[in-house]
Design an enzyme around this catalytic site. Structure first.
Site, PDB file in Angstrom:
ATOM      1  N   GLY A   1       0.836  -1.196   0.000  1.00 52.03           N
ATOM      2  CA  GLY A   1       0.000   0.000   0.000  1.00 52.03           C
ATOM      3  C   GLY A   1       0.867   1.240   0.000  1.00 52.03           C
ATOM      4  O   GLY A   1       2.014   1.218  -0.442  1.00 52.03           O
ATOM      5  N   CYS A   2       0.341   2.306   0.535  1.00 53.81           N
ATOM      6  CA  CYS A   2       1.064   3.580   0.585  1.00 53.81           C
ATOM      7  C   CYS A   2       2.318   3.440   1.443  1.00 53.81           C
ATOM      8  O   CYS A   2       2.265   2.924   2.558  1.00 53.81           O
ATOM      9  CB  CYS A   2       0.150   4.658   1.160  1.00 53.81           C
ATOM     10  SG  CYS A   2       0.947   6.254   1.330  1.00 53.81           S
TER      11      CYS A   2
END
Length: 175
Positions: A9-10
């Site tokens: 993810g981020c």
């Protein structure tokens, strides 16, 4: 010292979590796994570069075992979500582990198998050879510490940091 390159993810969340752990000496946000040379954040956000947002986590295995670094990885994101984490959607947010040698590849496979026993449903985490890794822009480095009140940090990073602090308390830095 060892370095693992992980994408889940981020990269702001991974960066924030790993910086709370004893034995982690450096976390560098960047891009890897794609074909575009020297991509920018804007390039990667298009989803056309093939790169994932990833962190290079450098740690001392005498202080924090490699399997703990990997268990944290599988605890802080949902490895069942293909090309996304929550509202972050695209191949740049995929769950991936980038190995630099066969020993890392084996460790990553073992960790993924172990995580598969914990998560209900099939894991989509890929294990890929580490190619060229590009460092993200300076404002992405240690983003959470520099922007603790930012909306994304408050809504997404803080719960992940708190979860890891609770689940892996024996490895968390003293406040």
């Amino acid at each position: 010292m060892q370095t693992f390159v992980l994408a889940g993810g981020c990269f702001w969340c991974l960066d924030a979590v790993y910086r709370t752990l004893r034995g982690v000496s450096d976390v560098v946000s960047g891009y890897t796994g794609g074909s575009t040379v020297n991509p920018s954040y804007d390039d990667v956000c298009t989803g056309q570069t093939g790169h994932a947002e990833a962190v290079a986590v450098t740690f001392d295995p005498e202080v924090i075992p490699a399997n703990v670094i990997l268990d944290v990885f599988f605890s802080l994101h949902d490895p069942r979500q293909l090309n996304r984490q929550g509202h972050d959607v695209g191949t740049q947010y995929r769950s991936a582990m980038f190995y630099s040698d066969e020993e890392q590849k084996t460790a990553f496979e073992t960790a993924r198998d172990r995580a598969g026993e914990y998560w209900d449903g099939g894991l989509v985490t890929t294990i890929e050879p580490l190619g060229t890794r590009y460092e993200a822009e300076s404002y992405h480095q240690d983003f959470f510490a520099k922007n603790p009140g930012q909306g994304y940090c408050m809504a997404v990073a803080v719960p992940k940091v708190n979860k890891i602090r609770k689940s892996f308390a024996e490895y968390v830095l003293a406040s």
